[in-house]
Design a protein around this motif. Sequence first.
Motif, PDB file in Angstrom:
ATOM      1  N   GLN A 129       0.881  -1.162   0.000  1.00 40.98           N
ATOM      2  CA  GLN A 129       0.000   0.000   0.000  1.00 40.98           C
ATOM      3  C   GLN A 129       0.923   1.217   0.000  1.00 40.98           C
ATOM      4  OE1 GLN A 129      -3.036   0.052   3.020  1.00 40.98           O
ATOM      5  NE2 GLN A 129      -3.545  -2.094   2.673  1.00 40.98           N
ATOM      6  N   ASN A 130       0.622   2.196  -0.823  1.00 37.31           N
ATOM      7  CA  ASN A 130       1.523   3.339  -0.959  1.00 37.31           C
ATOM      8  C   ASN A 130       1.769   4.039   0.381  1.00 37.31           C
ATOM      9  OD1 ASN A 130       3.155   4.911  -2.781  1.00 37.31           O
ATOM     10  ND2 ASN A 130       1.700   6.577  -2.416  1.00 37.31           N
ATOM     11  N   ARG A 131       0.803   4.021   1.274  1.00 41.73           N
ATOM     12  CA  ARG A 131       0.983   4.663   2.583  1.00 41.73           C
ATOM     13  C   ARG A 131       2.000   3.919   3.454  1.00 41.73           C
ATOM     14  NH1 ARG A 131      -2.232   2.460   6.715  1.00 41.73           N
ATOM     15  NH2 ARG A 131      -3.603   0.808   5.985  1.00 41.73           N
ATOM     16  N   ARG A 189       4.803   2.594   2.149  1.00 40.55           N
ATOM     17  CA  ARG A 189       6.037   2.623   1.353  1.00 40.55           C
ATOM     18  C   ARG A 189       7.272   2.949   2.187  1.00 40.55           C
ATOM     19  NH1 ARG A 189       5.828   6.292  -3.924  1.00 40.55           N
ATOM     20  NH2 ARG A 189       7.920   5.930  -4.702  1.00 40.55           N
ATOM     21  N   CYS A 231      11.245   0.933  -4.669  1.00 41.88           N
ATOM     22  CA  CYS A 231      10.062   0.974  -5.530  1.00 41.88           C
ATOM     23  C   CYS A 231      10.457   0.787  -6.987  1.00 41.88           C
ATOM     24  CB  CYS A 231       9.363   2.322  -5.407  1.00 41.88           C
ATOM     25  SG  CYS A 231       8.740   2.668  -3.755  1.00 41.88           S
ATOM     26  N   ILE A 275       2.543   3.624  -9.604  1.00 43.13           N
ATOM     27  CA  ILE A 275       1.496   3.329  -8.619  1.00 43.13           C
ATOM     28  C   ILE A 275       0.290   2.764  -9.368  1.00 43.13           C
ATOM     29  CG2 ILE A 275      -0.170   4.394  -7.036  1.00 43.13           C
ATOM     30  CD1 ILE A 275       2.060   6.283  -6.146  1.00 43.13           C
ATOM     31  N   PRO A 307      -4.182   2.893  -3.528  1.00 44.74           N
ATOM     32  CA  PRO A 307      -2.912   2.984  -4.254  1.00 44.74           C
ATOM     33  C   PRO A 307      -1.849   2.042  -3.681  1.00 44.74           C
ATOM     34  CG  PRO A 307      -3.344   5.024  -3.051  1.00 44.74           C
ATOM     35  CD  PRO A 307      -4.515   4.139  -2.837  1.00 44.74           C
ATOM     36  N   HIS A 308      -1.208   1.290  -4.584  1.00 45.86           N
ATOM     37  CA  HIS A 308      -0.148   0.347  -4.244  1.00 45.86           C
ATOM     38  C   HIS A 308       1.065   0.599  -5.135  1.00 45.86           C
ATOM     39  CE1 HIS A 308      -3.295  -1.885  -2.164  1.00 45.86           C
ATOM     40  NE2 HIS A 308      -2.404  -2.784  -1.758  1.00 45.86           N
ATOM     41  N   ILE A 309       2.215   0.148  -4.687  1.00 45.64           N
ATOM     42  CA  ILE A 309       3.447   0.247  -5.475  1.00 45.64           C
ATOM     43  C   ILE A 309       4.229  -1.054  -5.322  1.00 45.64           C
ATOM     44  CG2 ILE A 309       4.739   1.378  -3.599  1.00 45.64           C
ATOM     45  CD1 ILE A 309       5.201   2.301  -7.270  1.00 45.64           C
TER      46      ILE A 309
END
Length: 141
Positions: free
Chosen positions: A104-106, A108, A118, A122, A129-131
């Motif tokens: 989850q981008n949060r 990261r 990364c 995204i 949002p995911h990366i």
Amino acid sequence: MDIKLYSELPREAYEIRQKVFVEEQGFQNEFDETDKISKHLVLYDTGIPVATCRFFQSSYRKYTIGRIAVIKQYRSQNIGSYLLTLAENEIRQIGGTQIYLHAQNRARKFYEKYGYSCFGEIDFDESCPHIWMCKDIGENQ
């Protein structure tokens, strides 16, 4: 804290993921076919399941970690860090040299602290949002 490794999705991991990802975060498609090919780690505090994650081989010597979840009352105690390290150690022991995860981008920055980088753009998993991230854990690491 005790840790157990399972070859199939145990009830304890299912319940933790249900609480964290479905009830708290609103994901609807939490459980999938990947659960069947994954190893599952569950961390226990005096017999109480408090955290889980899964990992699976994605290609030769490459593994993917996912579904890292810690129940609410055990957060901010470095349990996620401990679980991530345990998963990395398990993967290293079975010959893995590279680990991927779809964060989850949060989260990261959490993974970056542990050496994950990364790559790609995204994307969205159920509107979240995911990366993609990767870490080398080969012999020279």
